[in-house]
Write a protein that holds these residues in place. Structure first.
Motif, PDB file in Angstrom:
ATOM      1  N   VAL A   1       0.867  -1.181   0.000  1.00 41.83           N
ATOM      2  CA  VAL A   1       0.000   0.000   0.000  1.00 41.83           C
ATOM      3  C   VAL A   1       0.897   1.222   0.000  1.00 41.83           C
ATOM      4  CG1 VAL A   1      -1.787   1.281   1.249  1.00 41.83           C
ATOM      5  CG2 VAL A   1      -1.817  -1.209   1.259  1.00 41.83           C
ATOM      6  N   ASP A   2       0.716   2.076  -1.016  1.00 41.93           N
ATOM      7  CA  ASP A   2       1.501   3.306  -1.147  1.00 41.93           C
ATOM      8  C   ASP A   2       0.594   4.339  -1.818  1.00 41.93           C
ATOM      9  OD1 ASP A   2       3.205   5.388  -1.773  1.00 41.93           O
ATOM     10  OD2 ASP A   2       4.756   4.112  -2.663  1.00 41.93           O
ATOM     11  N   ASP A   3       0.050   5.254  -1.025  1.00 45.26           N
ATOM     12  CA  ASP A   3      -0.909   6.221  -1.553  1.00 45.26           C
ATOM     13  C   ASP A   3      -0.309   7.115  -2.639  1.00 45.26           C
ATOM     14  OD1 ASP A   3      -3.061   5.307  -0.141  1.00 45.26           O
ATOM     15  OD2 ASP A   3      -3.177   7.026   1.236  1.00 45.26           O
ATOM     16  N   ARG A   4       0.943   7.501  -2.487  1.00 44.13           N
ATOM     17  CA  ARG A   4       1.567   8.371  -3.503  1.00 44.13           C
ATOM     18  C   ARG A   4       1.697   7.643  -4.843  1.00 44.13           C
ATOM     19  NH1 ARG A   4       3.513  13.203  -1.622  1.00 44.13           N
ATOM     20  NH2 ARG A   4       3.634  13.383   0.619  1.00 44.13           N
TER      21      ARG A   4
ATOM     22  N   SER B   1      -0.373  13.979  -1.793  1.00 50.92           N
ATOM     23  CA  SER B   1      -0.345  12.907  -2.795  1.00 50.92           C
ATOM     24  C   SER B   1      -1.035  13.357  -4.075  1.00 50.92           C
ATOM     25  CB  SER B   1      -1.030  11.647  -2.271  1.00 50.92           C
ATOM     26  OG  SER B   1      -0.362  11.140  -1.151  1.00 50.92           O
ATOM     27  N   ILE B   2      -2.145  14.068  -3.922  1.00 52.25           N
ATOM     28  CA  ILE B   2      -2.882  14.557  -5.087  1.00 52.25           C
ATOM     29  C   ILE B   2      -2.055  15.575  -5.854  1.00 52.25           C
ATOM     30  CG2 ILE B   2      -4.900  15.896  -5.803  1.00 52.25           C
ATOM     31  CD1 ILE B   2      -6.447  14.522  -3.512  1.00 52.25           C
TER      32      ILE B   2
ATOM     33  N   LEU C   1      -3.026   6.245 -10.849  1.00 49.55           N
ATOM     34  CA  LEU C   1      -4.415   6.560 -11.177  1.00 49.55           C
ATOM     35  C   LEU C   1      -4.491   7.768 -12.103  1.00 49.55           C
ATOM     36  CD1 LEU C   1      -7.286   5.542 -10.451  1.00 49.55           C
ATOM     37  CD2 LEU C   1      -7.368   7.403  -8.813  1.00 49.55           C
ATOM     38  N   VAL C   2      -3.676   8.776 -11.825  1.00 51.77           N
ATOM     39  CA  VAL C   2      -3.661   9.970 -12.686  1.00 51.77           C
ATOM     40  C   VAL C   2      -3.209   9.586 -14.092  1.00 51.77           C
ATOM     41  CG1 VAL C   2      -2.411  12.138 -13.106  1.00 51.77           C
ATOM     42  CG2 VAL C   2      -3.442  11.695 -10.874  1.00 51.77           C
ATOM     43  N   ARG C   3      -2.141   8.810 -14.194  1.00 48.26           N
ATOM     44  CA  ARG C   3      -1.666   8.392 -15.527  1.00 48.26           C
ATOM     45  C   ARG C   3      -2.740   7.618 -16.276  1.00 48.26           C
ATOM     46  NH1 ARG C   3       3.070   7.167 -12.790  1.00 48.26           N
ATOM     47  NH2 ARG C   3       2.475   4.982 -12.711  1.00 48.26           N
TER      48      ARG C   3
ATOM     49  N   LEU D   1     -10.444  15.142 -12.061  1.00 47.26           N
ATOM     50  CA  LEU D   1      -9.515  14.116 -11.596  1.00 47.26           C
ATOM     51  C   LEU D   1      -9.192  14.300 -10.117  1.00 47.26           C
ATOM     52  CD1 LEU D   1      -7.977  11.658 -12.468  1.00 47.26           C
ATOM     53  CD2 LEU D   1      -6.212  13.113 -13.406  1.00 47.26           C
ATOM     54  N   VAL D   2      -9.034  15.527  -9.689  1.00 55.29           N
ATOM     55  CA  VAL D   2      -8.779  15.803  -8.268  1.00 55.29           C
ATOM     56  C   VAL D   2      -9.947  15.304  -7.415  1.00 55.29           C
ATOM     57  CG1 VAL D   2      -8.519  17.647  -6.550  1.00 55.29           C
ATOM     58  CG2 VAL D   2      -7.199  17.732  -8.664  1.00 55.29           C
ATOM     59  N   ALA D   3     -11.171  15.523  -7.881  1.00 50.28           N
ATOM     60  CA  ALA D   3     -12.351  15.063  -7.140  1.00 50.28           C
ATOM     61  C   ALA D   3     -12.346  13.533  -7.021  1.00 50.28           C
ATOM     62  CB  ALA D   3     -13.625  15.541  -7.825  1.00 50.28           C
ATOM     63  N   GLU D   4     -11.972  12.850  -8.085  1.00 50.72           N
ATOM     64  CA  GLU D   4     -11.914  11.387  -8.027  1.00 50.72           C
ATOM     65  C   GLU D   4     -10.857  10.919  -7.031  1.00 50.72           C
ATOM     66  OE1 GLU D   4     -11.385   7.439 -10.838  1.00 50.72           O
ATOM     67  OE2 GLU D   4     -11.396   9.416 -11.776  1.00 50.72           O
ATOM     68  N   LEU D   5      -9.707  11.577  -7.024  1.00 47.54           N
ATOM     69  CA  LEU D   5      -8.640  11.217  -6.082  1.00 47.54           C
ATOM     70  C   LEU D   5      -9.087  11.449  -4.637  1.00 47.54           C
ATOM     71  CD1 LEU D   5      -5.633  12.712  -8.066  1.00 47.54           C
ATOM     72  CD2 LEU D   5      -6.128  10.292  -7.741  1.00 47.54           C
ATOM     73  N   ARG D   6      -9.815  12.525  -4.406  1.00 49.70           N
ATOM     74  CA  ARG D   6     -10.324  12.797  -3.052  1.00 49.70           C
ATOM     75  C   ARG D   6     -11.322  11.731  -2.619  1.00 49.70           C
ATOM     76  NH1 ARG D   6     -10.248  18.878  -3.915  1.00 49.70           N
ATOM     77  NH2 ARG D   6      -8.316  19.417  -2.881  1.00 49.70           N
ATOM     78  N   ARG D   7     -12.178  11.291  -3.564  1.00 50.67           N
ATOM     79  CA  ARG D   7     -13.147  10.230  -3.234  1.00 50.67           C
ATOM     80  C   ARG D   7     -12.431   8.938  -2.844  1.00 50.67           C
ATOM     81  NH1 ARG D   7     -15.827  12.328  -7.701  1.00 50.67           N
ATOM     82  NH2 ARG D   7     -15.041  10.674  -9.041  1.00 50.67           N
TER      83      ARG D   7
END
Length: 190
Positions: A96-99, A133-134, A105-107, A120-126
Motif C-alpha cells: 500500500v503506497d498512496d503516492r 499525494s494529489i 491513477l492519474v496516468r 480528476l482531483v475530485a476522483e482522487l479525493r473520493r
C-alpha cells in the motif's frame, strides 16, 4: 376443518422467516450481517489475520488507497484499530503506497479517459488520498500534455458534431472537455 390463515397446513413446506431467502437460507443481507457480527467478535491475532485476508482480497482485484482498504475492513465488522494495524503492515511491506497509487491513477485516467483538472482531483479525493499525494500526482501532467490530450479528444469527437452549426459544435466540444476537467483556455485552444 380448514387451517386458520396464520396456521400452516400439516405437511406444508415451511415458509422462510424474516431475513430468510428461498428454501430457508439466509438472504445476502442477513449473511453480511452475520459475517460482520462474527468478525466483530474476533480478537487478537485471529482478528488481525481475518482483516488481513479482507485487505489482500481487495488488493487482488486492483491497487487500493489506504482509505479504501480501511473502509473495506470496517465494512466487514472489524474495529478501526485492527484496520489501522493491518494497513500499516501492508504499507511497511510496500503493498500500500498512496503516492504511487495516486500517480498511477492519474496516468491511467488521463491516458484512457482524458480526465484532468478538477474532475480528476475530485476522483482522487473520493479515493481518500491526501492533498500532498494529489498535488504530486497532478504535477505529472504538464500543460503541453493536457493540450495534446484535449486536442485528441476533440479530434475523436469531431465526427459526431459534423454538420452542426459551428457555434453548437464548439459548445458541445468545450462542454465535453469541461466535464473531463479541462480549463476554458485549453478547451478554446483545442
Amino acid at each position: 376443518m380448514a387451517p386458520h390463515q396464520d396456521q400452516e397446513a400439516p405437511g406444508a413446506p415451511e415458509r422462510p422467516g424474516p431475513g430468510k431467502g428461498r428454501e430457508g437460507r439466509p438472504s445476502p443481507a442477513e449473511r453480511a450481517r452475520l459475517m460482520r457480527e462474527r468478525n466483530a467478535a474476533l480478537e487478537g491475532p485471529r482478528a488481525v489475520e481475518a482483516a488481513r485476508e479482507v485487505a489482500l482480497r481487495q488488493l487482488d482485484t486492483r491497487a487500493r488507497s489506504r482509505r479504501e482498504l480501511l473502509d473495506a475492513i470496517a465494512s466487514r465488522g472489524f474495529g478501526d484499530g485492527i484496520g489501522q494495524e493491518v494497513v500499516a503492515r501492508l504499507e511497511a511491506v510496500g503493498l500500500v503506497d498512496d503516492r504511487a497509487f495516486a500517480r498511477a491513477l492519474v496516468r491511467e485516467r488521463f491516458a484512457a479517459r482524458g480526465r484532468t483538472g478538477p474532475a480528476l482531483v475530485a476522483e482522487l479525493r473520493r479515493k481518500g488520498l491526501d492533498g500532498d499525494s494529489i498535488d504530486e500526482a497532478m504535477s505529472t501532467i504538464s500543460g503541453d500534455d493536457e493540450y495534446d490530450r484535449a486536442r485528441r479528444l476533440v479530434e475523436d469527437r469531431a465526427r459526431s458534431v459534423c454538420g452542426m452549426p459551428r457555434r453548437a459544435a464548439y459548445r458541445r466540444l468545450t462542454g465535453m472537455l469541461a466535464r473531463k476537467g479541462y480549463g476554458p483556455d485549453v478547451s478554446a485552444r483545442a
